[in-house]
Scaffold this motif. Structure first.
Motif, mmCIF file in Angstrom:
data_model
loop_
_atom_site.group_PDB
_atom_site.id
_atom_site.type_symbol
_atom_site.label_atom_id
_atom_site.label_comp_id
_atom_site.label_asym_id
_atom_site.label_seq_id
_atom_site.Cartn_x
_atom_site.Cartn_y
_atom_site.Cartn_z
ATOM 1 N N LEU A 180 0.826 -1.204 0.000
ATOM 2 C CA LEU A 180 0.000 0.000 0.000
ATOM 3 C C LEU A 180 0.862 1.257 0.000
ATOM 4 O O LEU A 180 0.564 2.222 -0.710
ATOM 5 N N THR A 181 1.974 1.230 0.786
ATOM 6 C CA THR A 181 2.873 2.379 0.777
ATOM 7 C C THR A 181 3.383 2.642 -0.630
ATOM 8 O O THR A 181 3.380 3.782 -1.115
ATOM 9 N N GLY A 182 3.809 1.552 -1.295
ATOM 10 C CA GLY A 182 4.301 1.696 -2.661
ATOM 11 C C GLY A 182 3.239 2.259 -3.575
ATOM 12 O O GLY A 182 3.505 3.139 -4.397
ATOM 13 N N ALA A 183 1.998 1.774 -3.427
ATOM 14 C CA ALA A 183 0.919 2.238 -4.290
ATOM 15 C C ALA A 183 0.692 3.732 -4.100
ATOM 16 O O ALA A 183 0.585 4.487 -5.069
ATOM 17 N N PHE A 184 0.653 4.188 -2.834
ATOM 18 C CA PHE A 184 0.380 5.606 -2.598
ATOM 19 C C PHE A 184 1.539 6.480 -3.048
ATOM 20 O O PHE A 184 1.340 7.557 -3.603
ATOM 21 N N PHE A 185 2.767 5.999 -2.801
ATOM 22 C CA PHE A 185 3.908 6.782 -3.273
ATOM 23 C C PHE A 185 3.901 6.846 -4.795
ATOM 24 O O PHE A 185 4.195 7.875 -5.393
ATOM 25 N N HIS A 186 3.541 5.704 -5.422
ATOM 26 C CA HIS A 186 3.514 5.678 -6.882
ATOM 27 C C HIS A 186 2.458 6.621 -7.429
ATOM 28 O O HIS A 186 2.657 7.234 -8.482
ATOM 29 N N ILE A 187 1.334 6.744 -6.719
ATOM 30 C CA ILE A 187 0.306 7.695 -7.152
ATOM 31 C C ILE A 187 0.921 9.087 -7.252
ATOM 32 O O ILE A 187 0.770 9.776 -8.260
ATOM 33 N N PHE A 188 1.643 9.485 -6.212
ATOM 34 C CA PHE A 188 2.231 10.833 -6.195
ATOM 35 C C PHE A 188 3.292 10.982 -7.278
ATOM 36 O O PHE A 188 3.275 11.935 -8.058
ATOM 37 N N SER A 189 4.192 10.002 -7.350
ATOM 38 C CA SER A 189 5.317 10.167 -8.272
ATOM 39 C C SER A 189 4.838 10.064 -9.715
ATOM 40 O O SER A 189 5.306 10.786 -10.582
ATOM 41 N N HIS A 190 3.850 9.185 -9.968
ATOM 42 C CA HIS A 190 3.353 9.097 -11.345
ATOM 43 C C HIS A 190 2.618 10.363 -11.744
ATOM 44 O O HIS A 190 2.657 10.762 -12.911
ATOM 45 N N LYS B 192 8.271 1.781 -6.731
ATOM 46 C CA LYS B 192 8.415 0.420 -7.252
ATOM 47 C C LYS B 192 9.180 -0.463 -6.271
ATOM 48 O O LYS B 192 8.890 -1.654 -6.136
ATOM 49 N N TRP B 193 10.142 0.134 -5.557
ATOM 50 C CA TRP B 193 10.908 -0.631 -4.566
ATOM 51 C C TRP B 193 9.976 -1.139 -3.470
ATOM 52 O O TRP B 193 10.016 -2.305 -3.083
ATOM 53 N N ASN B 194 9.067 -0.246 -3.013
ATOM 54 C CA ASN B 194 8.129 -0.663 -1.977
ATOM 55 C C ASN B 194 7.167 -1.731 -2.493
ATOM 56 O O ASN B 194 6.812 -2.664 -1.770
ATOM 57 N N LEU B 195 6.744 -1.577 -3.768
ATOM 58 C CA LEU B 195 5.869 -2.600 -4.347
ATOM 59 C C LEU B 195 6.591 -3.944 -4.386
ATOM 60 O O LEU B 195 6.012 -4.997 -4.101
ATOM 61 N N LEU B 196 7.890 -3.885 -4.743
ATOM 62 C CA LEU B 196 8.693 -5.110 -4.807
ATOM 63 C C LEU B 196 8.806 -5.753 -3.425
ATOM 64 O O LEU B 196 8.643 -6.968 -3.273
ATOM 65 N N LEU B 197 9.046 -4.909 -2.405
ATOM 66 C CA LEU B 197 9.119 -5.424 -1.033
ATOM 67 C C LEU B 197 7.800 -6.071 -0.640
ATOM 68 O O LEU B 197 7.770 -7.147 -0.023
ATOM 69 N N GLY B 198 6.686 -5.395 -1.032
ATOM 70 C CA GLY B 198 5.378 -5.947 -0.702
ATOM 71 C C GLY B 198 5.156 -7.294 -1.368
ATOM 72 O O GLY B 198 4.635 -8.235 -0.752
ATOM 73 N N SER B 199 5.583 -7.439 -2.645
ATOM 74 C CA SER B 199 5.400 -8.722 -3.324
ATOM 75 C C SER B 199 6.241 -9.809 -2.676
ATOM 76 O O SER B 199 5.808 -10.951 -2.544
ATOM 77 N N LEU B 200 7.467 -9.423 -2.247
ATOM 78 C CA LEU B 200 8.319 -10.400 -1.562
ATOM 79 C C LEU B 200 7.663 -10.859 -0.274
ATOM 80 O O LEU B 200 7.649 -12.039 0.062
ATOM 81 N N GLU B 201 7.068 -9.871 0.451
ATOM 82 C CA GLU B 201 6.438 -10.189 1.726
ATOM 83 C C GLU B 201 5.258 -11.119 1.510
ATOM 84 O O GLU B 201 5.022 -12.049 2.276
ATOM 85 N N ALA B 202 4.511 -10.872 0.414
ATOM 86 C CA ALA B 202 3.364 -11.732 0.132
ATOM 87 C C ALA B 202 3.803 -13.037 -0.523
ATOM 88 O O ALA B 202 2.984 -13.936 -0.700
ATOM 89 N N GLY B 203 5.081 -13.135 -0.894
ATOM 90 C CA GLY B 203 5.571 -14.348 -1.541
ATOM 91 C C GLY B 203 5.008 -14.546 -2.929
ATOM 92 O O GLY B 203 4.859 -15.664 -3.403
ATOM 93 N N ASN B 204 4.676 -13.434 -3.589
ATOM 94 C CA ASN B 204 4.032 -13.526 -4.897
ATOM 95 C C ASN B 204 5.081 -13.330 -5.994
ATOM 96 O O ASN B 204 5.441 -12.203 -6.345
ATOM 97 N N TRP B 205 5.589 -14.452 -6.539
ATOM 98 C CA TRP B 205 6.676 -14.349 -7.521
ATOM 99 C C TRP B 205 6.204 -13.785 -8.843
ATOM 100 O O TRP B 205 6.927 -13.084 -9.528
ATOM 101 N N LEU B 206 4.952 -14.074 -9.186
ATOM 102 C CA LEU B 206 4.405 -13.567 -10.444
ATOM 103 C C LEU B 206 4.399 -12.048 -10.430
ATOM 104 O O LEU B 206 4.773 -11.393 -11.411
ATOM 105 N N ALA B 207 4.006 -11.475 -9.266
ATOM 106 C CA ALA B 207 3.947 -10.015 -9.158
ATOM 107 C C ALA B 207 5.336 -9.416 -9.343
ATOM 108 O O ALA B 207 5.496 -8.391 -10.015
ATOM 109 N N ILE B 208 6.365 -10.083 -8.776
ATOM 110 C CA ILE B 208 7.734 -9.562 -8.917
ATOM 111 C C ILE B 208 8.154 -9.570 -10.380
ATOM 112 O O ILE B 208 8.673 -8.578 -10.904
ATOM 113 N N LEU B 209 7.844 -10.691 -11.059
ATOM 114 C CA LEU B 209 8.183 -10.777 -12.486
ATOM 115 C C LEU B 209 7.496 -9.672 -13.271
ATOM 116 O O LEU B 209 8.104 -9.012 -14.118
#
Lengths: 132, 497, 96
Positions: free
Chosen positions: B339-349, B408-425
């Motif tokens: 969620l942090t990544g999503a909100f930061f991405h909203i601002f930066s995008h 994107k870094w936070n999104l990547l961390l979130g995907s790692l935390e969720a163990g979602n390899w597809l999301a990382i790819l």
């Protein structure tokens, strides 16, 4: 008291009816290429949602929510959804007015109200190298 | 006086933008066009500083609510001031201010005359007010009414150009967006039917006790919200209106729509799902997985469509679909980092996409060229513009030291935390695809030569907002702290409930 | 060919959605029942206290003009927005 799904559906007929009308409106928007009919579909959908809200607010045996001082014990229906739908109707009118203005303008440009014909006219314009 | 403004700042932000919208046509009637422009700019300043003021208050004292018309919460309306809404207010104020600085000098020429320019500004202010209202609202029906204002004004500023192509795009946008509004209204109807409340906090309390009795109804309600907000925020299978609308509008309109308006509807989705319904219910009804799928589909499909486009603005429009995908992916991950990544991405995008659209408009004004293949050697003629373009492109691909990286870094961390390899790819593929659709433009601009252009001058005021945006992208990449704090506090607020 | 396919696809989509709607409708609280969750403390407060608190006999009026007056302001703004939208769509503005 356990009711079967059919009995529950029959009991909730206003909700079922409103969602069926919602489906009809959705189908009208998606399948018709006439712009005016698309707009009518949107209006059908909005009306179905109004029906859903008003049905939510209804109470069997209730009277309209206007305080009657002679009858202090009267059971009033829920006034909130009705009030919300007054706003909803204004929104629906605004959107309809704007969409009609756009249809008038499109008719002036293309001389047709059919989305497919407009698409063809635009493609011809592109192929001839004189895009609008 | 100052104390009164400070005390009532939350509502004054919305009311000020509304009343400046009401007043602009009045000043136009008396031909005071100078006041029109000044009022529009001053209101955006007010929104920006109001947002910053509220953000400092929220960071100091925590989020709070403001009661409207003197009626307590479940009976009257209230607005909420929390990290998420202040983040949005700052974004709206900053981006709209820069867009107005860019647009005001050329608006009357672009639209034909000053009367039409004032009408455009009025609609622009209404869009601002509606987005601020959406950021602050804490009531489901209030959210819907603001969405309608945003929809109609958003459609109208697309159609402001007045040619056949933009009118057609406007009609398509209006029909699909109204379809989306119907779905949102239906979803709110279901929630009201199940809880008897419209205030998001009370809906949440009621649902927490009874939701297991109404699983199908709740699922239908939430999918209504997904379809409705999905159409409006142009997530992949529901994106059909966006490329036409955003590429045929005039530059300030496409910038504000692509950068802010689309995210306003994402914010609506976040408010409904995380504040009104609650993350637990969303996760246990498998709605998070749907959001995740929509996000991944958007990233891949949007990027691939963007590569195929030959027109600059159309390519950026498809890139918006891809970037909305990142936000949906972050929401679908349903954990703190995501969620942090999503909100930061909203601002930066928002910063990056505004800069890209303003650059495309600036090039169009200076050279009259909108096709990518015509932009050969433009880097030598317009060094400042293309320099800014290079910076924001690097930001878009998510290279470190630029603002896109943090999200994107936070999104990547979130995907790692969720163990979602597809999301990382998908995240990595999205970055590579972004490079594929942006870097050829830079390469063409710097490493080919073209003697066609006469001497181009970049010394207008229009270049200033572009440079500020590029500077902010860099600055935010190096010092992300203020925005990141707000974003992570927003995430923990939403997940904490 | 593709044009013929659109109505069929739309029909399939709508019928699938209607099936799910039926499951949802069966779960909704029974229509017209006084004990429904929709008729809770909010409804009772409006019905019992609207006259004292606002002095209006018609409770719907009390709600839209007093309790939820902010909504009504925005509703008027929707009308204003659509007027501006129609103006910018159809009018050319000032001719110089």
């Amino acid at each position: 008291m356990e009711l079967t799904i059919g009995a529950k559906l029959l009991n909730n007929y206003p909700f079922l009816g409103s969602l069926i009308i919602f489906g009809i409106g959705c189908y009208t928007v998606l399948s018709n290429s006439n712009l005016l009919k698309k707009l009518l579909g949107i209006n059908i959908m909005e009306s179905s949602i109004f029906l859903f809200y008003v049905a939510t607010g209804n109470i069997r045996g209730g009277v309209p929510p206007i305080v009657d001082l002679a009858q202090p014990e009267a059971l009033y229906i829920n006034p909130l959804p009705t009030g919300l739908m007054l706003t909803g109707i204004v929104v629906s009118i605004s959107v309809t007015g704007f969409a009609l203005a756009l249809i008038i303008k499109l008719y002036r440009f293309y001389g047709t109200m059919d989305a497919n014909e407009i698409f063809e006219i635009r493609n011809e314009g592109k192929n001839n190298g004189s895009s609008s | 006086m100052v104390a009164l403004v400070k005390e009532n700042a939350p509502i004054l932000i919305v009311i000020a933008s509304l009343f400046s919208a009401y007043l602009l046509p009045v000043f136009m009637q008396y031909r005071r066009y100078g006041i029109v422009g000044f009022l529009a700019l001053a209101t955006q300043f007010f929104v920006l500083f109001g947002g910053i003021f509220l953000a400092t208050q929220v960071l100091a004292k925590g989020s709070f609510r403001y009661i409207l018309a003197g009626w307590e919460a479940p009976w009257g309306l209230e607005i909420t001031i929390d990290p998420l809404s202040t983040l949005f207010l700052i974004m709206i104020g900053l981006i709209n201010l820069l867009i107005l600085v860019y647009a005001l000098p050329s608006l009357a020429d672009e639209l034909g005359n000053k009367v039409r320019a004032t009408w455009f500004l009025t609609l622009f202010m209404l869009l601002t007010a509606a987005l601020c209202g959406m950021a602050l609202c804490h009531d489901l029906f209030n959210l819907y009414v603001f969405i309608e204002v945003a929809t109609i004004s958003g459609c109208a500023i697309v159609g402001a150009k007045g040619d056949a192509r933009s009118t057609e795009a406007t009609f398509k946008y209006l029909i699909l967006a109204t379809l989306g509004s119907c779905f949102v209204l239906g979803g709110i109807g279901f929630l009201y039917n199940l809880t008897g409340n419209l205030n998001m906090l009370f809906v949440n309390h009621e649902l927490a006790q009874t939701w297991s009795n109404y699983q199908y109804a709740l699922w239908v309600s939430l999918s209504f919200f997904i379809v409705g907000f999905g159409i409006k925020s142009a997530v992949f299978p529901l994106h059909v209106w966006l490329p036409d609308a955003h590429s045929s509008a005039i530059t300030p309109a496409s910038a504000v729509l692509s950068a802010i308006s689309v995210k306003g509807y994402v914010l609506g989705l976040v408010k409904v799902f995380y504040i009104a319904v609650g993350p637990l219910i969303v996760a246990s009804l498998n709605i998070s997985d749907i959001l995740l799928l929509l996000g991944m589909g958007s990233i891949i499909a949007g990027s691939i469509f963007a590569i195929a486009q030959t027109e600059l603005k159309r390519r950026f429009a498809f890139s918006t679909i891809a970037q909305i995908g990142y936000i949906f992916l972050g929401l679908g991950l349903n954990n703190q980092a995501g969620l942090t990544g999503a909100f930061f991405h909203i601002f930066s995008h928002a910063l990056i996409k505004t800069a890209l659209f303003l650059i495309a408009g600036f090039i169009l004004i200076k050279t009259g060229k909108s096709q990518i293949k015509d932009l050969t050697g433009i880097g030598k003629q317009m060094p400042l513009t293309m320099g800014a373009f290079t910076v924001v492109s690097l930001g878009m691909t998510g290279i470190p030291l630029f603002s896109g990286f943090i999200g994107k870094w936070n999104l990547l961390l979130g995907s790692l935390e969720a163990g979602n390899w597809l999301a990382i790819l998908v995240l990595l593929a999205g970055s590579i695809l972004a490079a594929i659709y942006l870097f050829p433009i830079i390469k063409q601009a710097y490493f080919t030569t073209n003697q066609d252009y006469a001497e181009l001058k970049e010394n207008t005021i229009m270049i200033v907002p572009i440079l500020i945006l590029a500077g902010t992208v860099l600055l935010l990449g190096i010092f992300p702290r203020p925005v990141l704090t707000l974003a992570s506090q927003a995430a923990s607020m939403l997940l904490g409930q | 060919m593709a044009k013929r396919l659109v109505p069929i696809l739309a029909m399939i989509l709508v019928i699938m959605a209607l099936y799910v709607f039926m499951l949802a409708v069966a779960e909704l609280p029974p229509y017209g029942n006084v004990d429904n969750p929709a008729h809770n403390y909010v409804y009772e407060h409006y019905v019992n206290n609207a006259l004292e608190e606002t002095g209006v006999l018609n409770i719907v009026t009390a709600i839209i003009l007093d309790y939820r007056s902010y909504d009504t302001l925005i509703e008027a703004t929707v009308l204003f927005t659509s007027i501006m939208a129609v103006l910018i769509t159809l009018k050319k503005g000032e001719q110089h």
